[in-house]
Design an enzyme around this catalytic site. Structure first.
Site, mmCIF file in Angstrom:
data_model
loop_
_atom_site.group_PDB
_atom_site.id
_atom_site.type_symbol
_atom_site.label_atom_id
_atom_site.label_comp_id
_atom_site.label_asym_id
_atom_site.label_seq_id
_atom_site.Cartn_x
_atom_site.Cartn_y
_atom_site.Cartn_z
ATOM 1 N N HIS A 100 -13.670 0.874 -39.308
ATOM 2 C CA HIS A 100 -12.466 0.869 -38.476
ATOM 3 C C HIS A 100 -11.223 1.124 -39.343
ATOM 4 C CE1 HIS A 100 -14.123 -1.254 -34.731
ATOM 5 N NE2 HIS A 100 -15.143 -1.118 -35.551
ATOM 6 N N ASP B 76 -6.240 -1.271 -33.475
ATOM 7 C CA ASP B 76 -7.684 -1.095 -33.318
ATOM 8 C C ASP B 76 -8.164 -1.535 -31.938
ATOM 9 O OD1 ASP B 76 -10.236 -0.662 -35.204
ATOM 10 O OD2 ASP B 76 -10.674 -2.200 -33.696
#
Ligand code: UDP
Length: 493
Positions: free
Chosen positions: A21, A124
């Site tokens: 990520h 995110d």
């Protein structure tokens, strides 16, 4: 040319602390800065350590990019000091604690948002509460998704229609509803939370709700790779911008590629490079399961035998588990044997993946189908052996093997967090067969040529006028217009 300060966009990036990520989000943040945006990345000290050098280099080259650090509450959670990233967690329990740790510093993060007065938040997917933070500030939130359009569309349609619940067994097949291609899967290949409802299902429902409420989504992707699914996403979920492959775009020189995502400097002429230099072009298989997977002893044994039986050369990255940490004698002996025969090379824990994939001797990638690894393989023009392990990786396998036809499945059947039980899900015969198929020149000619075409398309997409380049410019223009509208609105009050 540098933007005028009053018109300069001020964007905050908030990554999730796991390499799959964080790496693409940091690359994206750097990309924004290189296009005139003033960028702040909010993170914790141990995470910043893995990419601070790249940020400092960009800053010293005149770009407006900086990090703001918040301490991670490791001690309160009973975690060792410095354990701030999922790649250092050896159990699911530790990963759960880390997730809690981020929630514990949520108020401090929101205070930073207020202090910095950004024009946009890029956060995110796993931080759904940030959609509220952006609402409070009256600014757009961009939802950062670090996998394929195919996987998110599949997840959403399965969550909606639950086709797997109509089957009598977990090994029967269902067809993914409302998809442009006929894709069949078994319930066993779905992530646990999607197969059976649990508190994790609720968490993901909140994630998707925050996605729908966000201004739009950012994808590390390029139109030419999965245009059908990009279209499906736009028509079923909402606005999105594909601005990848970001790692190819920002990591143009080798030094950056070497140290990306890792805190320690790597040697200039390391042993692995000399080993690869001694090999013929396209003769080596790169084997890696990403930043989180740690195989059990039994699976390591099967993989070692499978690679050896295939007769092809390989570089294999093994992440240490508790057993290998103590010294797994089988793996140690195997490493010695491979050193002597020069057939295989083992790298422990972390490899400079971009450099290995770009090396002319590398001819294929045995991957767990993490999205970044797939994009990196495609960018390097390398076909794959697909061995999905957990999460959305089984969807990515379908995209690679059945839609794009640039990979050979090894035959993985069950979606699960590995290393929990000592068992082998894929046997040596299946592994050797897939390796021979991919690395044998005849069998993979067409796959190789399709991957090369995609690699060319990836490179074109990030050049001026290319699809990702144009998307990024269009997004930045849109964010600037929103900033101006907000300023006018404030003045008129
Ligand atoms: N990576 C790396 N060296 C390693 C393992 C991983 O550089 O030894 C990088 C890899 O290049 C990719 C990221 O870490 O950019 C892993 O992301 P991916 O989506 O492939 O898998 P995940 O780790 O999320 O399962």
């Amino acid at each position: 040319m540098e933007a005028e300060p009053e018109h300069q966009l001020n964007v905050i990036f908030l990554p999730y602390p796991a390499p799959g990520h964080m790496i693409p989000m940091v690359d994206t943040a750097r990309l924004f800065a290189k296009h005139g945006v003033s960028v702040t990345i909010i993170t914790t000290p141990a995470n910043a350590f893995t990419f601070q050098k790249a940020i400092d280099t960009d800053f010293n080259s005149g770009y407006h990019i900086t990090t703001r650090l918040l301490p991670f509450p490791a001690a309160e959670l009973g975690l060792p000091q410095g354990l701030e990233n999922a790649k250092d967690a050896t159990t699911l329990e530790i990963i759960g604690k880390m997730r809690l740790g981020i929630l514990m510093i949520k108020d401090q993060i929101e205070l930073l948002f207020q202090e910095l007065q950004p024009d946009c938040l890029v956060t995110d997917m796993l931080l759904p509460w940030t959609v509220e933070s952006a609402d409070k500030l009256g600014i757009p939130r961009l939802y950062y998704y670090s996998s394929s359009y195919f996987s998110i569309c599949a997840t959403r349609t399965i969550l909606k229609y639950k086709p797997h619940q109509k089957l009598v067994s977990d090994t029967h097949r269902f067809t993914i509803p409302d998809f442009p291609h006929n894709i069949e899967m078994t319930p066993l290949q779905l992530p646990n939370w999607l197969r059976t409802e649990s508190s994790v299902t609720e968490f993901f429902e909140a994630v998707f709700e925050s996605e729908s409420r966000s201004y739009g989504s950012l994808f590390n992707n390029f139109h030419e790779l999965e245009g059908d699914y990009e279209q499906l996403y736009k028509s079923t979920v909402g606005k999105s911008w594909s601005v990848g492959p970001v790692s190819t775009w920002v990591n143009k020189d080798d030094e950056r590629k070497t140290n990306r995502g890792h805190s320690e400097d790597l040697a200039r002429e390391p042993e692995w490079l000399n080993w690869l230099n001694s090999k013929q072009n396209e003769s080596v298989l790169y084997v890696s399961f990403g930043s989180l997977t740690r195989f059990s002893h039994s699976q390591l044994v099967e993989l070692a035998h499978g690679l050896e039986q295939s007769g092809h050369s390989f570089i294999w990255v093994i992440r240490k588990n508790e057993e290998t940490e103590k010294g797994d004698s089988f793996v140690q002996e195997f490493e010695e044997k491979m050193k002597e025969s020069k057939k295989g090379y083992i790298i422990w824990n972390w490899a400079p993946q971009l450099l290995i994939l770009d090396h002319p001797a590398t001819g294929g990638f045995l991957t767990h189908c993490g999205w970044n690894s797939i994009l990196e393989s495609v960018s390097a023009g390398l076909p794959m052996i697909t061995w999905p392990i957990y999460s959305e990786q089984f969807f990515n396998e379908k995209l690679i093997a059945e839609v794009l036809k640039i990979g050979v499945p090894v035959g993985a059947k069950e979606n699960k967090w590995v290393g929990v039980e000592d068992c082998a899900d894929v046997g040596r015969e299946e592994i050797a067969k897939a390796v021979v198929h991919l690395m044998g020149k005849e069998e993979s000619i067409e796959m190789r040529s399709r991957t090369r075409k995609l690699s060319d398309a990836a490179k074109k997409s990030i050049e001026e006028g290319g699809s990702s380049y144009s998307n990024l410019m269009q997004l930045l223009d849109e964010l600037k217009s929103l900033k101006i509208t907000r300023a006018l609105h404030r003045q008129s009050k």
